[in-house]
Design an enzyme around this catalytic site. Structure first.
Site, mmCIF file in Angstrom:
data_model
loop_
_atom_site.group_PDB
_atom_site.id
_atom_site.type_symbol
_atom_site.label_atom_id
_atom_site.label_comp_id
_atom_site.label_asym_id
_atom_site.label_seq_id
_atom_site.Cartn_x
_atom_site.Cartn_y
_atom_site.Cartn_z
ATOM 1 N N GLU A 74 4.834 25.669 35.641
ATOM 2 C CA GLU A 74 4.739 24.223 36.353
ATOM 3 C C GLU A 74 4.188 24.012 37.599
ATOM 4 O OE1 GLU A 74 5.809 21.784 34.735
ATOM 5 O OE2 GLU A 74 7.180 22.442 33.282
ATOM 6 N N HIS A 117 -2.194 23.055 24.073
ATOM 7 C CA HIS A 117 -1.384 24.317 24.326
ATOM 8 C C HIS A 117 -1.763 25.486 23.283
ATOM 9 C CE1 HIS A 117 1.255 21.230 25.829
ATOM 10 N NE2 HIS A 117 1.852 21.924 26.675
#
Length: 521
Positions: free
Chosen positions: A336, A423
């Site tokens: 993150e 992803h």
């Protein structure tokens, strides 16, 4: 106030994604590249004051730099970041404006020697800008839109950018940027600057977290790491939340029975990520300015996700299925925060091949932080989200040695890579990083078995993760731009390895071999 360090019980950290950037196009590099020895070309650890001074000096010289680069009279450069190497060389990253309008896809990096001589320029686009910014032929701007110049693909043109705010079905906030052609009204591009992933929770054992005393109690604020603070949203979905406080400086109980446990997990993840970037890469905080981000836990109800939001400079974590498993593991938290580092540096568009590289960068540094943390409860590995059991069967979210083992990710590049979810297209760079670090074939590392193939059947010999992560970081901060694709990433990492280890070094040859192993040639 004096900061306090307390040992605390079990934790987990966060998963997902972050504020990426904007655009698609070719990276072009002009000029010669320096080839100093490894120590001299690595980034210099800068204090917040030293970084601010470099930014100030570069801003003062921006007009002269624009003339030096032969930009048009209507164009200006705006400094976004400066990296200084140990040998005194600098790499200054600029955004561009045209008649005062932001140029999307106009970013560039100017490389200079210690003496100030220009060595080269890395550009998101090499095309010149000459557009009419007003006229009767323009469509009316969408309500709430701003006028911009679109230079990320095709011929630079006038455009409108509108931000549409909404909430996804799972509760994730959305801030969709829609770019339309000012002359035709047709959509050119769109991207969401809230980037997400999925996961559940895993504990990291008893850890130390930074706190400080205030008015007879303690707050979960770490002044030794830029004032990073951790807040409790109490299942809300807006606002900053309530700062965690405690009377005895003992946080959480290692279970979800205590709301502070998730706060400890988030604080610990932020802490080890901060320490990694500072000690390994000399970067003080996400923006390099010594300022900490903040974390929010207990977002929404049964929210199985987490996200980085660059607009608030914060990480946000849900509690997972049944509010029983907060999304907080070391590699996920580092993932993150690393989206924030990418947003402050290479800022690769979160779409197409650039998006895959953006996502892979967070996986690469999430893995690197996990190894760096050296936590006995969550040992370093080349598995992404292995502790969060997102699949419900104990398998990890992604595999770096052979990405296709997750059923969707790409092991190697193909012409369709830009059409795959970021992803999954990230698998190409993840696989490259594994091959560069450890090499191809079978091996066991920290008790985990790996067997990494190559697309061409070649044998790749790794150079070690320590060198591999330094090469990727240097490429990210000095050679990647908003439009970098996989071919550009190959060029950028070769340039980075050349800067660090020399043009004919084993490291450069390994970078070339690892990219060939994932069919990026």
């Amino acid at each position: 106030m004096t900061p306090h360090i307390s040992r605390r019980t079990t934790l987990s950290i966060a998963t997902a994604v972050a504020a990426g950037a904007l655009l698609t196009g070719a990276l072009t590099t002009t000029g010669a590249s320096a080839q100093p020895s490894a120590p001299s070309a690595t980034p210099l650890a800068l204090s917040a004051t030293a970084h601010a001074d470099l930014m100030h000096d570069a801003s003062a010289q921006a007009a002269d730099t624009a003339k030096e680069l032969k930009l048009g009279s209507k164009e200006k450069l705006v400094v976004r970041d400066v990296v200084k190497d140990r040998d005194g060389a600098t790499h200054t990253r600029y955004e561009r404006t045209y008649e005062g309008l932001p140029v999307l896809g106009g970013d560039l990096v100017v490389h200079r020697t210690k003496s100030g001589a220009r060595e080269g320029v890395t550009r998101a686009t090499s095309k010149s800008i000459d557009v009419a910014t007003s006229g009767a032929s323009l469509k009316a701007a969408p309500s709430g839109a701003r006028k911009v110049v679109w230079a990320a693909s095709g011929t630079p043109r006038l455009a409108y950018e509108k931000v549409v705010k909404s909430t996804e079905k799972d509760g994730t906030p959305s801030r969709l940027h829609v770019i339309t052609d000012a002359a035709t009204g047709k959509k050119i591009f769109s991207y969401d600057d809230i980037k997400t992933g999925t996961g559940e929770s895993q504990y990291s054992g008893s850890v130390e977290v930074g706190s400080k005393e205030s008015g007879g109690s303690f707050a979960l604020t770490d002044d030794t790491r830029g004032g990073h603070s951790t807040y409790d949203l109490k299942h809300g979905e807006s606002g900053q939340g309530t700062l965690f406080t405690d009377d005895d400086d003992k946080w959480g109980d290692g279970t979800t029975n205590d709301a502070a446990t998730a706060g400890v997990d988030a604080a610990y993840g932020a802490q080890v990520t901060w320490d990694y970037y500072k000690s390994v890469h000399g970067r003080s905080g996400i923006n390099g300015d010594g300022k900490g981000a903040y974390s929010r836990v207990h977002y929404g109800n049964a929210y199985v996700n987490a996200f980085w939001d660059d607009s608030c400079f914060c990480m946000t974590y849900g509690d997972g299925e049944g509010d029983a498993k907060p999304l907080t593991s070391i590699d996920v938290a580092a993932h993150e925060m690393s989206h924030g580092v990418t947003a402050a540096t290479g800022n690769m568009e979160y779409s197409g091949e650039s998006g895959g590289l953006n996502e892979a960068t967070s996986d690469i540094f999430g893995t690197s932080v996990e190894f760096y943390a050296n936590n006995s409860k969550d040992v370093g590995d080349y598995l992404i989200g292995e502790m969060i059991d997102i699949n419900g069967d104990g398998s990890p979210l992604r595999y770096m040695d052979k990405p296709s083992k997750d059923g969707s990710s790409l092991d190697s590049w193909s012409a369709d890579a830009g059409n795959v979810d970021v992803h999954y297209s990230s698998g190409i760079a993840n696989h490259f990083f594994y091959l560069l670090s450890e090499g191809s074939g079978k091996k066991t590392i920290n008790g985990v078995d790996y067997d990494s193939p190559t697309s061409d059947g070649s044998t790749v010999t790794g150079i070690g993760r320590d060198k591999a992560e330094k090469i990727w970081f240097k490429a990210l901060t000095t050679y990647f731009t908003s439009t970098t694709d996989y071919a550009d990433a190959r060029k950028g990492t070769i340039s980075a390895a050349t800067d660090l280890y020399g043009a004919d070094s084993a490291e450069v040859k390994a970078v070339e071999a690892a990219w060939s192993g994932v069919n990026v040639k």
